[in-house]
Design a protein around this motif. Structure first.
Motif, short mmCIF file in Angstrom:
data_model
loop_
_atom_site.label_atom_id
_atom_site.label_comp_id
_atom_site.label_asym_id
_atom_site.label_seq_id
_atom_site.Cartn_x
_atom_site.Cartn_y
_atom_site.Cartn_z
N GLU A 77 0.86 -1.26 -0.11
CA GLU A 77 -0.08 0.00 0.07
C GLU A 77 0.75 1.47 0.13
O GLU A 77 0.48 2.32 -0.47
CB GLU A 77 -0.97 0.16 1.30
CG GLU A 77 -1.93 -1.06 1.33
CD GLU A 77 -3.13 -0.84 0.21
OE1 GLU A 77 -2.97 0.23 -0.39
OE2 GLU A 77 -4.09 -1.59 0.54
N THR A 78 2.03 1.13 0.43
CA THR A 78 2.84 2.38 0.49
C THR A 78 4.01 2.58 -0.57
O THR A 78 4.99 3.19 -0.41
CB THR A 78 3.68 2.33 1.86
OG1 THR A 78 4.35 1.13 2.21
CG2 THR A 78 3.00 2.58 3.11
N GLY A 79 3.61 1.89 -1.57
CA GLY A 79 4.50 1.90 -2.74
C GLY A 79 5.51 0.90 -3.14
O GLY A 79 6.19 0.58 -4.20
N LYS A 80 5.84 0.13 -1.91
CA LYS A 80 6.78 -1.14 -2.24
C LYS A 80 6.07 -2.33 -2.78
O LYS A 80 6.07 -3.25 -1.91
CB LYS A 80 7.49 -1.27 -1.03
CG LYS A 80 8.58 -0.17 -0.73
CD LYS A 80 9.46 -0.25 0.52
CE LYS A 80 10.31 0.80 0.83
NZ LYS A 80 10.77 0.75 2.49
N GLU A 81 5.39 -2.05 -3.95
CA GLU A 81 4.31 -3.21 -4.37
C GLU A 81 5.19 -4.65 -4.42
O GLU A 81 4.71 -5.62 -3.91
CB GLU A 81 3.82 -2.73 -5.61
CG GLU A 81 2.96 -1.53 -5.49
CD GLU A 81 2.69 -1.13 -6.98
OE1 GLU A 81 3.27 -0.86 -7.70
OE2 GLU A 81 1.31 -0.78 -6.78
N LYS A 82 6.21 -4.50 -5.15
CA LYS A 82 7.03 -5.79 -5.53
C LYS A 82 7.11 -6.58 -4.15
O LYS A 82 6.89 -7.80 -3.84
CB LYS A 82 8.17 -5.52 -6.31
CG LYS A 82 9.06 -6.93 -6.49
CD LYS A 82 8.84 -7.75 -7.61
CE LYS A 82 9.82 -8.62 -7.81
NZ LYS A 82 8.92 -9.81 -8.53
N GLU A 83 7.75 -5.89 -3.25
CA GLU A 83 8.34 -6.43 -2.03
C GLU A 83 7.14 -6.85 -1.22
O GLU A 83 7.00 -7.90 -0.47
CB GLU A 83 8.89 -5.05 -1.26
CG GLU A 83 10.28 -5.66 -0.28
CD GLU A 83 10.67 -4.29 0.27
OE1 GLU A 83 11.06 -4.48 1.63
OE2 GLU A 83 11.22 -3.47 -0.53
N GLY A 84 6.23 -6.01 -1.32
CA GLY A 84 4.87 -6.39 -0.38
C GLY A 84 4.32 -7.67 -0.97
O GLY A 84 3.88 -8.40 -0.37
N LEU A 85 4.08 -7.59 -2.29
CA LEU A 85 3.47 -8.73 -2.88
C LEU A 85 4.26 -9.96 -2.70
O LEU A 85 3.70 -11.15 -2.32
CB LEU A 85 3.19 -8.84 -4.58
CG LEU A 85 2.30 -7.70 -4.82
CD1 LEU A 85 2.23 -7.40 -6.35
CD2 LEU A 85 0.78 -8.23 -4.56
N GLU A 86 5.57 -10.02 -2.61
CA GLU A 86 6.67 -11.15 -2.16
C GLU A 86 5.98 -11.80 -0.66
O GLU A 86 5.81 -12.87 -0.72
CB GLU A 86 7.99 -10.56 -2.42
CG GLU A 86 8.96 -11.84 -2.34
CD GLU A 86 8.64 -12.61 -3.48
OE1 GLU A 86 8.23 -12.31 -4.51
OE2 GLU A 86 8.92 -14.04 -3.13
N LEU A 87 6.01 -10.78 0.07
CA LEU A 87 5.57 -11.30 1.55
C LEU A 87 4.24 -11.71 1.33
O LEU A 87 3.84 -12.85 2.26
CB LEU A 87 5.75 -9.96 2.39
CG LEU A 87 7.05 -9.82 3.05
CD1 LEU A 87 7.07 -8.58 3.92
CD2 LEU A 87 7.55 -11.04 3.73
N ILE A 88 3.29 -11.06 0.99
CA ILE A 88 1.83 -11.72 1.00
C ILE A 88 1.92 -13.15 0.29
O ILE A 88 1.28 -14.19 0.83
CB ILE A 88 0.92 -10.84 0.16
CG1 ILE A 88 0.68 -9.45 0.89
CG2 ILE A 88 -0.36 -11.27 -0.17
CD1 ILE A 88 -0.02 -8.30 0.05
N ALA A 89 2.58 -13.23 -0.97
CA ALA A 89 2.48 -14.40 -1.51
C ALA A 89 3.40 -15.59 -0.60
O ALA A 89 2.56 -16.80 -0.31
CB ALA A 89 3.46 -14.53 -2.93
#
Lengths: 354, 153
Positions: free
Chosen positions: B90-102
């Motif tokens: 949500e704060t712009g670090k999309e790739k990093e965030g999606l990696e953690l969600i995955a």
């Protein structure tokens, strides 16, 4: 002509009922999937610890019972075996591993396509390639005693195996707490029991009558150049498509397909392994269940292999999920290729000696 | 006495005794592991550990929530992983965030299971909608949507 008609009707029934079972409650695109059912079944027997994959799956048990009843009524129950028990057992183990890495047995592969999952095409091409490779091996006229079937029409001792399944399902209804049962995940997604039983019985009876087999259909089309088998498989897919469209479950595409990954090379290789093994041991996982009901001891040995294989698959995560196969899944498939290359080479050497 | 008679007698005797034993089975109490307790309780404990961070998120105290979730003691907590991923996304670090969600949904399938009352399906749906048409995130969208649709695997 009559046999062809029954064969085609069986394919249509599997397509229709397979799609309907998903509508009634089985996991999506998994109305009938013998590898998934085996994983649920071994979980129910507490052979693995994945709490999300434990259910006795009456569909599977009643496919065996249906086949048994049909074989007895049609006087085709015949205790038979060939000495190729190693192939049967390892075949069972690695057919499950291959299916787990693709996420589905050959029947589910077709049901996935019928749900609009285009990722399954890699698996279909892989299966055809594997069957073609297996047929090439068969064409070498492997004439060892290993695959010669010994039939004992007067021996009814194998009755005990289908009867054990009847006893097992009786125990499940009578004292269900004996078995593990999921409350979450795929194992908890189930059709009403009466639908599961009747579907299993109908499919078991028809499959025994028609000798329906996904890989067998492909094999016969390649060997005999008669495309009835391919035609029947196309009708299986079409009939499942109709049900999926009626119930708004047809979703054509690649991204976001349930129980499916986009690692096409591994889909191809794992299903090629399943197709190849199925030719060698004469039948895909579904056909092995039906043959077991008819008195085939090798099919029973294969079933034991599938049971152990499905426990391994879940305990050690030798499988794939939507992001692709795990490292152990890849190791499992390559090990299967290695082992069956060795067994095939051994067969060819024996053939040369003979 | 003929062996045939002996065997037949044993057969019938064991059959009737088995029937008798099975009748007793009905009253036998079997200690049953309740999978709901095993799965849900352990997950619920993990969720409670990060409840403060979830509240912080609701109050838009994002920075504080990040510090809270990055605590080493929560490194094994699947909820911490998931919510940290969500904040990063949500704060712009999309790739990093999606990696953690995955990672979190691969690690704990119950997280998005419809049967689990505190599942994160609604959030996953929102994330998936936000990356529609983003080619670079195609594999994440496939993973999230595929998992949400269920099925084996």
């Amino acid at each position: 002509m009559r046999e062809t008609a029954i064969f085609i009707i069986t394919a249509i029934l599997i397509g229709l009922l397979g799609a309907l079972l998903s509508v009634w409650g089985n996991p999506i695109n998994t109305g009938i999937c013998i590898s998934c059912f085996m994983e649920n079944f071994s979980g129910a027997l507490k052979l693995h610890n994945n709490l999300l994959m434990q259910y006795i799956r009456p569909e599977m048990v009643f496919i065996i019972i249906g086949s048994f009843l049909s074989a007895v009524i049609r006087k085709e129950f015949n205790t038979r075996y060939s000495p190729s028990f190693t192939h049967s057992f390892l075949g069972g183990v690695f057919m499950i591993i291959g299916s787990a890495v693709f996420i589905g047995c050959p029947i589910k592969m077709l049901l996935k396509l019928a749900g609009g999952d285009l990722n399954s095409i890699a698996g279909i091409i892989g299966t055809i390639f594997g069957v073609w490779l297996g047929v090439r091996l068969l064409k070498e006229n492997i004439n060892t005693s290993l695959f010669k079937t010994v039939a004992k029409s007067d021996d009814k001792s194998f009755f005990i195996i289908p009867l054990t399944f009847i006893f097992l399902i009786f125990l499940y209804f009578f004292k269900g707490e004996l078995f593990a049962e999921s409350v979450s995940g795929a194992g908890a997604e189930k059709s009403p029991i009466i639908y599961s039983i009747s579907t299993g019985l109908i499919i078991g009876i028809f499959a025994q009558y028609s000798r329906f087999c996904v890989t067998g259909s492909i094999r016969n089309s390649i060997i005999l150049r008669k495309f009835t088998g391919f035609f029947a498989l196309a009708l299986l897919v079409l009939s499942a498509v109709i049900i999926n469209v009626i119930y708004g479950r047809f979703n054509l595409g690649i991204v976001g397909q349930p129980g499916s990954h986009t690692e096409y090379l591994w889909s191809f290789v794992s299903m090629a392994l399943v197709g190849y093994i199925a030719v060698i041991i004469d039948g895909c996982p579904f056909r092995q269940l039906v043959k077991m009901g008819e008195g085939d001891i090798n099919a029973f040995v294969c079933f034991l292999g599938m049971l152990i294989g499905s426990a391994f698959v879940q305990n050690f995560k030798i499988l794939a999920d939507s992001s692709g196969p795990t490292l152990l899944g890849k190791i499992g498939v390559v090990s299967g290729i290695l082992i069956f290359s060795f067994l095939s080479y051994n067969l060819l050497l024996k053939n040369e000696k003979n | 006495m003929k062996i045939k008679v002996i065997i037949l007698s044993v057969l019938f005797a064991s059959f009737f005794y088995l029937t008798f034993l099975i009748k007793d089975l009905a009253s036998l109490s079997i200690p049953k592991i309740n999978p709901k307790e095993t799965i849900y309780l352990s997950l619920e404990m993990k969720r409670r550990e990060v409840e403060k961070a979830i509240d912080m998120l609701k109050e838009d105290r994002t920075e504080e929530a990040i510090i809270f979730l990055k605590d080493e003691r929560l490194s094994d907590n699947v909820f911490a992983k998931f919510y940290l991923g969500l904040i990063l996304f949500e704060t712009g670090k999309e790739k990093e965030g999606l990696e953690l969600i995955a990672k979190s949904i691969k690690e704990e399938p119950v997280l998005y299971d419809g049967y689990y009352p505190d599942n994160v399906r609604r959030i996953l749906n929102i994330v998936s909608d936000k990356i529609i048409g983003r080619d670079e995130f195609r594999e994440y969208r496939h993973l999230i949507e595929s998992k949400l649709k269920g099925g084996c695997g």
